[in-house]
Design a protein around this motif. Structure first.
Motif: not given
Length: 201
Positions: A18-26, A191-201
């Motif tokens: 699921l995290l691959k929807y947001i980040f390619e590499d981790f 979806s919620k995680l992605n929005r939180k990351l946008i807020e934080i970063m």
């Protein structure tokens, strides 16, 4: 250009996908906390109701996982998560054996339960924890549901899943309806995680 690593503090294959929807590499670095010890210590406390107790426990487990990994990776972006299944009476962990899985799935039948995932993000010395709740209703425990439960336990692996089922596998055949984020039930509300990351970063 970013100068930090992205770490998923979880060994869950489902969260990794699921995290691959947001980040390619981790990177994958799981924590070393004793979840069961923390859980038992926390649940021994008195609360006004079970739902608030279980919900807070989920937040704490997510936070402690992230905190543990952050001790050695202070310059990284770290994402941890914990998923629990509960109703107003019981908290359901991973089934211990066949009979335990059968007991849990039969109990959940004909009722609505909550699937909560709490997520903690560590970035630049700060921790941010949020949670998402989805509501799942199983079909009534009739003869068909009993057969489906038997088949599910035999054909899938309920023993690595809290609540004894996965919505992303044949466990979905036991479900009548859901309210909320599907991916939250899988293990990460992206979806919620992605929005939180946008807020934080």
């Amino acid at each position: 250009m970013k100068n930090y690593d992205i770490i998923l503090a979880s060994n869950s294959q489902r969260r990794k996908e699921l995290l691959k929807y947001i980040f390619e590499d981790f990177k994958i670095i799981s924590s070393n906390i004793d979840e069961r010890e923390l859980e038992q210590k926390f649940l021994s406390k008195t609360f006004k109701d079970n739902k608030s107790k279980f919900s807070e426990l989920c937040d704490i487990l997510s936070f402690e996982k992230c905190k543990d990994v952050s001790l050695k990776h202070k310059d990284s972006l770290i994402i941890s998560a914990d998923t629990i299944v509960y109703d107003d009476k019981k908290l359901f962990g991973k089934p211990l054996d066949y009979n335990d899985a059968k007991s849990i799935l039969e109990y959940l039948s004909g009722k609505e339960h909550i699937v909560q995932t709490s997520v903690t993000i560590y970035f630049k010395g700060q921790f941010h924890t949020f949670s998402e709740k989805s509501f799942v209703t199983f079909y009534d425990l009739d003869s068909t549901q009993k057969e489906l439960i038997e088949d599910y336990i035999k054909s899938e692996n309920p023993f690595d899943k809290v609540g004894g089922y996965g919505i992303q596998d044949k466990g979905n055949l036991l479900i009548k309806s859901i309210k909320g984020d599907y991916f939250n039930i899988v293990g990460l509300p992206i979806s919620k995680l992605n929005r939180k990351l946008i807020e934080i970063m």
